[in-house]
Design a protein around this motif. Sequence first.
Motif, mmCIF file in Angstrom:
data_model
loop_
_atom_site.group_PDB
_atom_site.id
_atom_site.type_symbol
_atom_site.label_atom_id
_atom_site.label_comp_id
_atom_site.label_asym_id
_atom_site.label_seq_id
_atom_site.Cartn_x
_atom_site.Cartn_y
_atom_site.Cartn_z
ATOM 1 N N ILE A 11 -12.018 26.536 4.316
ATOM 2 C CA ILE A 11 -10.781 26.385 3.543
ATOM 3 C C ILE A 11 -11.000 26.723 2.073
ATOM 4 O O ILE A 11 -10.159 27.363 1.440
ATOM 5 N N SER A 12 -12.133 26.323 1.507
ATOM 6 C CA SER A 12 -12.370 26.614 0.087
ATOM 7 C C SER A 12 -12.626 28.095 -0.154
ATOM 8 O O SER A 12 -12.520 28.571 -1.288
ATOM 9 N N SER A 13 -12.938 28.843 0.891
ATOM 10 C CA SER A 13 -13.072 30.294 0.727
ATOM 11 C C SER A 13 -11.707 30.945 0.539
ATOM 12 O O SER A 13 -11.597 32.034 -0.021
ATOM 13 N N ALA A 14 -10.649 30.237 0.999
ATOM 14 C CA ALA A 14 -9.300 30.792 0.890
ATOM 15 C C ALA A 14 -8.527 30.233 -0.289
ATOM 16 O O ALA A 14 -7.762 30.957 -0.935
ATOM 17 N N PHE A 15 -8.702 28.931 -0.582
ATOM 18 C CA PHE A 15 -7.902 28.257 -1.600
ATOM 19 C C PHE A 15 -8.788 27.545 -2.615
ATOM 20 O O PHE A 15 -9.806 26.962 -2.244
ATOM 21 N N LEU A 30 0.831 -1.189 0.000
ATOM 22 C CA LEU A 30 0.000 0.000 0.000
ATOM 23 C C LEU A 30 0.871 1.246 0.000
ATOM 24 O O LEU A 30 1.816 1.367 0.786
ATOM 25 N N LEU A 31 0.537 2.182 -0.884
ATOM 26 C CA LEU A 31 1.170 3.498 -0.929
ATOM 27 C C LEU A 31 0.192 4.521 -0.366
ATOM 28 O O LEU A 31 -0.943 4.189 -0.018
ATOM 29 N N SER A 32 0.605 5.774 -0.270
ATOM 30 C CA SER A 32 -0.375 6.797 0.084
ATOM 31 C C SER A 32 -1.489 6.746 -0.956
ATOM 32 O O SER A 32 -1.215 6.641 -2.156
ATOM 33 N N PRO A 33 -2.748 6.774 -0.544
ATOM 34 C CA PRO A 33 -3.834 6.555 -1.499
ATOM 35 C C PRO A 33 -3.958 7.634 -2.569
ATOM 36 O O PRO A 33 -4.592 7.422 -3.593
ATOM 37 N N ILE A 34 -3.328 8.775 -2.325
ATOM 38 C CA ILE A 34 -3.389 9.873 -3.287
ATOM 39 C C ILE A 34 -2.114 10.710 -3.144
ATOM 40 O O ILE A 34 -1.492 10.720 -2.082
ATOM 41 N N LEU A 35 -1.737 11.390 -4.214
ATOM 42 C CA LEU A 35 -0.620 12.333 -4.166
ATOM 43 C C LEU A 35 -1.206 13.735 -4.341
ATOM 44 O O LEU A 35 -1.439 14.184 -5.462
ATOM 45 N N PRO A 36 -1.474 14.436 -3.256
ATOM 46 C CA PRO A 36 -2.159 15.732 -3.342
ATOM 47 C C PRO A 36 -1.254 16.832 -3.875
ATOM 48 O O PRO A 36 -0.030 16.798 -3.706
ATOM 49 N N SER A 37 -1.871 17.839 -4.503
ATOM 50 C CA SER A 37 -1.101 19.027 -4.868
ATOM 51 C C SER A 37 -0.771 19.837 -3.629
ATOM 52 O O SER A 37 0.209 20.580 -3.607
ATOM 53 N N LYS A 38 -1.597 19.698 -2.589
ATOM 54 C CA LYS A 38 -1.355 20.368 -1.309
ATOM 55 C C LYS A 38 -2.152 19.659 -0.220
ATOM 56 O O LYS A 38 -3.190 19.034 -0.486
ATOM 57 N N VAL A 39 -1.625 19.752 0.989
ATOM 58 C CA VAL A 39 -2.323 19.278 2.177
ATOM 59 C C VAL A 39 -2.637 20.508 3.010
ATOM 60 O O VAL A 39 -1.733 21.196 3.489
ATOM 61 N N VAL A 40 -3.910 20.801 3.150
ATOM 62 C CA VAL A 40 -4.341 21.958 3.930
ATOM 63 C C VAL A 40 -4.861 21.441 5.268
ATOM 64 O O VAL A 40 -5.725 20.569 5.302
ATOM 65 N N ASP A 85 -6.565 16.835 -3.401
ATOM 66 C CA ASP A 85 -6.102 17.636 -2.267
ATOM 67 C C ASP A 85 -6.675 17.061 -0.972
ATOM 68 O O ASP A 85 -7.790 16.534 -0.934
ATOM 69 N N VAL A 86 -5.883 17.182 0.081
ATOM 70 C CA VAL A 86 -6.245 16.600 1.371
ATOM 71 C C VAL A 86 -6.437 17.717 2.392
ATOM 72 O O VAL A 86 -5.644 18.658 2.454
ATOM 73 N N ILE A 87 -7.497 17.596 3.180
ATOM 74 C CA ILE A 87 -7.749 18.512 4.287
ATOM 75 C C ILE A 87 -7.652 17.719 5.586
ATOM 76 O O ILE A 87 -8.376 16.743 5.782
ATOM 77 N N CYS A 88 -6.751 18.127 6.478
ATOM 78 C CA CYS A 88 -6.637 17.523 7.803
ATOM 79 C C CYS A 88 -7.546 18.293 8.759
ATOM 80 O O CYS A 88 -7.477 19.524 8.827
ATOM 81 N N THR A 89 -8.374 17.583 9.510
ATOM 82 C CA THR A 89 -9.430 18.251 10.276
ATOM 83 C C THR A 89 -9.029 18.631 11.692
ATOM 84 O O THR A 89 -9.827 19.216 12.419
ATOM 85 N N LEU A 133 -8.671 12.665 11.328
ATOM 86 C CA LEU A 133 -9.515 12.384 10.168
ATOM 87 C C LEU A 133 -9.123 13.337 9.048
ATOM 88 O O LEU A 133 -8.900 14.526 9.276
ATOM 89 N N ALA A 134 -9.033 12.822 7.809
ATOM 90 C CA ALA A 134 -8.675 13.657 6.659
ATOM 91 C C ALA A 134 -9.740 13.552 5.577
ATOM 92 O O ALA A 134 -10.323 12.486 5.352
ATOM 93 N N ILE A 135 -9.969 14.665 4.917
ATOM 94 C CA ILE A 135 -10.923 14.774 3.807
ATOM 95 C C ILE A 135 -10.141 14.768 2.508
ATOM 96 O O ILE A 135 -9.130 15.455 2.391
ATOM 97 N N VAL A 136 -10.623 14.013 1.516
ATOM 98 C CA VAL A 136 -10.002 14.003 0.190
ATOM 99 C C VAL A 136 -10.968 14.661 -0.797
ATOM 100 O O VAL A 136 -12.115 14.236 -0.938
ATOM 101 N N ILE A 137 -10.500 15.701 -1.483
ATOM 102 C CA ILE A 137 -11.324 16.455 -2.434
ATOM 103 C C ILE A 137 -11.447 15.678 -3.742
ATOM 104 O O ILE A 137 -10.488 15.062 -4.212
ATOM 105 N N GLY A 138 -12.639 15.735 -4.344
ATOM 106 C CA GLY A 138 -12.904 14.948 -5.545
ATOM 107 C C GLY A 138 -13.009 15.737 -6.832
ATOM 108 O O GLY A 138 -12.970 15.147 -7.917
#
Length: 268
Positions: A222-226, A54-64, A232-236, A119-124
């Motif tokens: 976060i989406s109001s700023a970026f 198993l690798l990281s499930p995604i390679l994000p452009s950024k982790v916010v 992309d991954v959001i750490c909560t 918990l982390a959110i993954v943007i689709g």
Amino acid sequence: MRISRIAHPEGMSFVVVEGGEADGAGATCREIKGHPFGEPEYTGRTWPLADVRLLSPILPSKVVAVGRNYADHVKEVFSKSAEHLPPTIFIKPPTAVVGPGAPIRIPEWATRVEFEGELAIVIGRPCKDVKREDWKSVVRGFTIVNDVSSRDLQFSDGQWARAKGLDSFCPLGPWIETDLDFAELDNLPIKAHLTHDGVTETKQDSNSNQMIKAVPEIVEWISSAFTLLPGDVICTGSPAGTAEMVPGDSIDVEIPGIGHLVNPVERY
């Protein structure tokens, strides 16, 4: 559906992990054609999960990431109340991301390095200025993140980029759970277990109901700023109970419905 990314004898692939136990034991990986953001189209190739890595499930452009989102964690780290230190936003670089089982590598000049199971959110899909009631329309799923933090650097630098952005300081995985209703997000247990000298102790034992900003509000904020991009991954935010880890230790972050994210700790 559990989406992951694996290394197999012929290369790397996005896969859907099917069957097996909650920890993946006995599961099968079905290869996805192309990207993992739409309805999966399968190639027909499969591998037992036990035969791949198993690798990281995604390679994000950024982790916010959201900092100071649990009042008890604010008090334990900053010795002040959340009323005086409200939630904040910071970014971890994509080079900090590693997958399950990959080592967290601590340089000699970073001390008081602590784990933070979250918990982390993954943007689709690409999005900006998302209203909180529309959060599900832009989210692909959830995964687990360990927001590794060097406390000495965090306080000596006066900002968090280096303390939380070093290579390997963002373990991610084991997969993306795409069922957005897999659990009550406002009542989700979050635990982190530290193994030191062969003895395992549960350090974090909290619940998402302790968040100051909940998932819908976080996505809106976060989406109001970026502008957020697919993957992309959001750490909560981290609950209380974070503790120092040293080379030779192992960290297991556990969230029911997603699984376990386990990483050893090494020195380099």
